[in-house]
Write an enzyme that holds these catalytic residues in place. Structure first.
Site, mmCIF file in Angstrom:
data_model
loop_
_atom_site.group_PDB
_atom_site.id
_atom_site.type_symbol
_atom_site.label_atom_id
_atom_site.label_comp_id
_atom_site.label_asym_id
_atom_site.label_seq_id
_atom_site.Cartn_x
_atom_site.Cartn_y
_atom_site.Cartn_z
ATOM 1 N N HIS A 4 0.807 -1.221 0.000
ATOM 2 C CA HIS A 4 0.000 0.000 0.000
ATOM 3 C C HIS A 4 0.841 1.272 0.000
ATOM 4 C CE1 HIS A 4 -3.328 -2.785 0.631
ATOM 5 N NE2 HIS A 4 -3.958 -1.876 -0.087
ATOM 6 N N GLU A 25 -11.092 -10.417 -5.688
ATOM 7 C CA GLU A 25 -9.676 -10.374 -5.319
ATOM 8 C C GLU A 25 -9.241 -11.620 -4.556
ATOM 9 O OE1 GLU A 25 -8.845 -6.913 -2.911
ATOM 10 O OE2 GLU A 25 -10.702 -7.087 -1.791
ATOM 11 N N ASP A 76 -4.472 -8.167 -4.721
ATOM 12 C CA ASP A 76 -4.682 -9.302 -3.822
ATOM 13 C C ASP A 76 -4.874 -10.600 -4.589
ATOM 14 O OD1 ASP A 76 -4.455 -8.407 -1.143
ATOM 15 O OD2 ASP A 76 -6.257 -7.213 -1.431
ATOM 16 N N CYS A 108 -9.439 -2.625 -10.614
ATOM 17 C CA CYS A 108 -8.836 -1.514 -9.872
ATOM 18 C C CYS A 108 -7.476 -1.892 -9.288
ATOM 19 C CB CYS A 108 -9.785 -1.012 -8.792
ATOM 20 S SG CYS A 108 -10.303 -2.308 -7.670
HETATM 21 C C1 PEP Z 1 -6.526 -5.001 -4.984
HETATM 22 O O1 PEP Z 1 -6.384 -5.884 -4.136
HETATM 23 O O2 PEP Z 1 -6.204 -5.136 -6.171
HETATM 24 C C2 PEP Z 1 -7.082 -3.689 -4.614
HETATM 25 C C3 PEP Z 1 -7.333 -2.781 -5.511
HETATM 26 O O3 PEP Z 1 -7.263 -3.445 -3.271
HETATM 27 P P1 PEP Z 1 -6.086 -3.045 -2.277
HETATM 28 O O4 PEP Z 1 -4.858 -2.773 -3.102
HETATM 29 O O5 PEP Z 1 -6.512 -1.851 -1.516
HETATM 30 O O6 PEP Z 1 -5.948 -4.257 -1.424
HETATM 31 MG MG MG Z 2 -7.329 -5.687 -2.216
#
Ligand code: PEP
Ligand code: MG
Length: 608
Positions: free
Chosen positions: A195, A438, A462, A509
């Site tokens: 993150h 995910e 994920d 995403c």
């Molecule tokens: C993902 O897992 O691709 C996602 C967009 O969520 P995060 O990166 O916040 O876990």
């Molecule tokens: Mg995620």
């Protein structure tokens, strides 16, 4: 001693771009110590300051101990040792003696004496004494904090443009630190989709992670070049290297401007008329400026957990409502997909005592946490629903792994809707509901999930880590983290097919959606929406506008017949290069050479 000229460290490119500036080591202590000379008359004042810091530290430890013993935690015994260390006459007298002799400010003298003690303890033969090193360092940090009058929880504020060099940066560190003067990040650990890397991209600052030895090698004030495109850090560059990267930096800025002017607010439509949506991911409401300036078609993922991080209380319904409403109103007529709280894994809330099982990506995370804490979940759902009366808000649940879990989340939402209706509070009764795909199980049963929702958004960050059993934040296994692994591509294909067969749309995403060579593949697989960091929007639109859907479908078909991630990446890179070369000749007057954004480095197969 300064580092040698042009020393190069190689890591994982986490956020693109070039930054040049001085290093600012950001340790756990987060203290900036100056070696200030004092006069003879200042000595008693400095001693009094030291005594006051000791008293404050004692009060702080007693308070901590009280809190822990009230909760029945055994860890309150550690603090007995800390209190004893605080009364250590030898250490106190050493500080006073050095202060009188050397006449530097007390914080500097104390830090020097502390270092001496830590060194001596860490070399003791007796393992019990050796293990006390961490205790000394902990107490020492508390004393230093009081000497400097700093609150350790206080977010970092850089006084001059600098590059942060840290062993690790937690998402909450990154979320709370002031962005003023922040040129780039580099860290010893972390992966491409940790993150912290994601936040660097949102902030549009270069970052290199997984450098392993950055904090050991880089010294405060070393001049650094951060190459976020190739994952390189150059320490104390010579003039020639500096000039080369300065040029590269200027070129990247021009390229982005050219791209913006080429695509502007044109739709993401292929040459043969297929339209897709190119939206943005945001973590902070302030990013809406960037969403608008890069002509993004809405927000495909609003990671709301950052509203909860770096603070001592939980955000109230009213506070959340205001944020969601403002974002929705500003982004209108486009959609805003608000994802419900996704904490756990590498994202923590300071106000909730985080049990150990939240620290695992496989543990008590995201929807699992929210379903267990309806008190927290419902407040957020109320705020999102209320905001839906002011813009095109959609709601999305993270980390769904089975139909039952989705049904439970939906039933909490129905309950909250009923409450709002009873209270005659306005909201969009037909608000669209989506799930993140995910978890591999969700992709496999996406035919069943599709019957329950209005849309999917594939979270590859994920999905890759869970499918391939590779921790997304661990640099040691980063070589195995491949979005182009056939297992991932097959799961994406299945998800898109199942969604379309059930009449719903699918977005993505995860970071994969913003990777240049993969855009055509995803388009060809039938993806309806790309949600990427705002700065990547023009790049995606540009590629989509310069390819036909028919061509993209063929490329996707061919890619899926290959046998390995290496082959797939090579094939897609070649095809993308052809497309970009074609773009250059087609856009004769607006030469936009995106090939500079293509990954140049061969993926390292090295383990560890
Ligand atoms: C993902 O897992 O691709 C996602 C967009 O969520 P995060 O990166 O916040 O876990
Ligand atoms: Mg995620």
């Amino acid at each position: 001693m300064r580092n040698q000229l042009n020393k190069v460290l190689e890591g994982i490119p986490a956020s693109p771009g070039i930054a040049i500036g001085p290093a600012y080591p950001y340790g756990k202590e987060r203290f900036v110590l100056y070696r200030k000379k004092i006069s003879e008359e200042d000595v008693p004042k400095e001693i009094a300051k030291f005594e006051e810091a000791l008293i404050k530290t004692r009060q702080e430890i007693l308070e901590l101990q009280r809190n822990l013993s009230q909760k029945g935690a055994a860890s309150d015994k550690i603090f007995e040792v800390h209190l004893l260390l605080l009364e250590d006459r030898m250490l106190i007298e050493d500080v006073i003696k050095e202060l009188k002799e050397r006449k530097f400010c007390v914080e500097y003298i104390f830090s020097q004496v502390l270092k001496k003690y830590i060194n001596a303890f860490s070399q003791m033969g007796d393992s019990y004494i050796r293990e006390r090193t961490a205790d000394i360092s902990d107490v020492g940090r508390r004393i230093l904090k009081h000497l400097l009058g700093q609150d350790e929880g206080q977010p970092l504020r850089l006084e001059e443009p600098s590059i942060i060099v840290a062993h690790d940066l937690s998402p909450s560190d990154t979320a709370t630190m002031s962005k003023e003067n922040l040129l780039a990040f580099v860290t010893d650990i972390g992966g491409k989709t940790s993150h912290t890397a994601i936040i660097a991209k949102s902030l549009e600052i270069p970052a290199v992670v997984g450098l392993q030895i950055a904090t050991r090698v880089i010294k405060s004030g070393d001049l650094l070049i951060i190459d976020g495109n190739e994952g390189k850090v150059i320490i104390n560059p010579d003039t020639k290297t500096l000039r080369k990267y300065q040029k590269e930096k200027d070129r990247t800025i021009v390229e982005i401007q050219q791209l913006e002017s080429l695509v502007g607010d044109l739709p993401a439509e292929t040459k043969d008329g297929k339209k897709v949506i190119v939206a943005s991911n945001i973590e902070f409401p302030s990013e809406v400026d960037s969403v608008i300036s890069h002509n993004s078609e809405g927000i495909g993922l609003f990671r709301t957990e950052f509203l909860y991080m770096g603070r001592d209380d939980l955000p109230s319904e009213e506070e959340q409502f205001e944020v969601y409403r403002q974002v929705a109103e500003r982004v209108k007529p486009y959609d805003v997909i608000i994802r419900t709280l996704d904490i756990g894994g590498d994202k923590f809330l300071s106000q909730i005592e985080m049990p150990k099982d939240m620290h695992s990506f496989l543990g008590w995370r995201a929807i699992r946490f929210c379903l267990a804490r309806p008190d927290i979940f419902k407040v957020q759902l109320r705020a999102i629903l209320r905001a839906s009366a002011f813009g095109n808000v959609k709601i999305m649940f993270p980390m769904i792994s089975c139909v039952e879990e989705l049904k439970q989340a939906k039933s909490v939402l129905t309950e909250v809707k009923r409450e709002l209706s009873r209270q005659k509070i306005k909201f969009n009764k037909n608000i669209e509901i989506g799930v993140m795909i995910e978890v591999p199980s969700a992709a496999v049963i996406s035919d069943l999930l599709a019957k329950e929702v209005d849309f999917f958004s594939i979270g590859t960050n994920d999905l890759v880590q869970y499918t391939l059993a590779v921790d997304r934040a661990n640099e040691k296994v980063a070589y195995l983290y491949r979005a182009t692994h056939l297992a991932i591509l097959r799961l994406i294909k299945t998800t898109i097919e199942n969604a379309h067969n059930n009449g719903i749309w699918v977005g993505m995403c995860g970071e994969m959606a913003g990777e240049l060579p993969l855009i055509v593949l995803l388009l060809g697989l039938g993806l309806d929406e790309f949600s990427v960091p705002p700065i990547s929007v023009p790049k995606i639109k540009y590629v989509i506008r310069n390819v036909s859907f028919e061509e993209a479908k063929k490329i996707a078909e061919q890619a899926l017949l290959l046998n390995s991630a290496d082959e797939i990446e090579e094939f897609l890179s070649k095809r993308m290069k052809n497309i970009l070369d074609r773009c250059i000749s087609d856009n004769v007057c607006d030469v936009c050479d995106l090939t500079g954004l293509m990954p140049k480095k061969k993926r390292s197969k090295k383990r560890g």
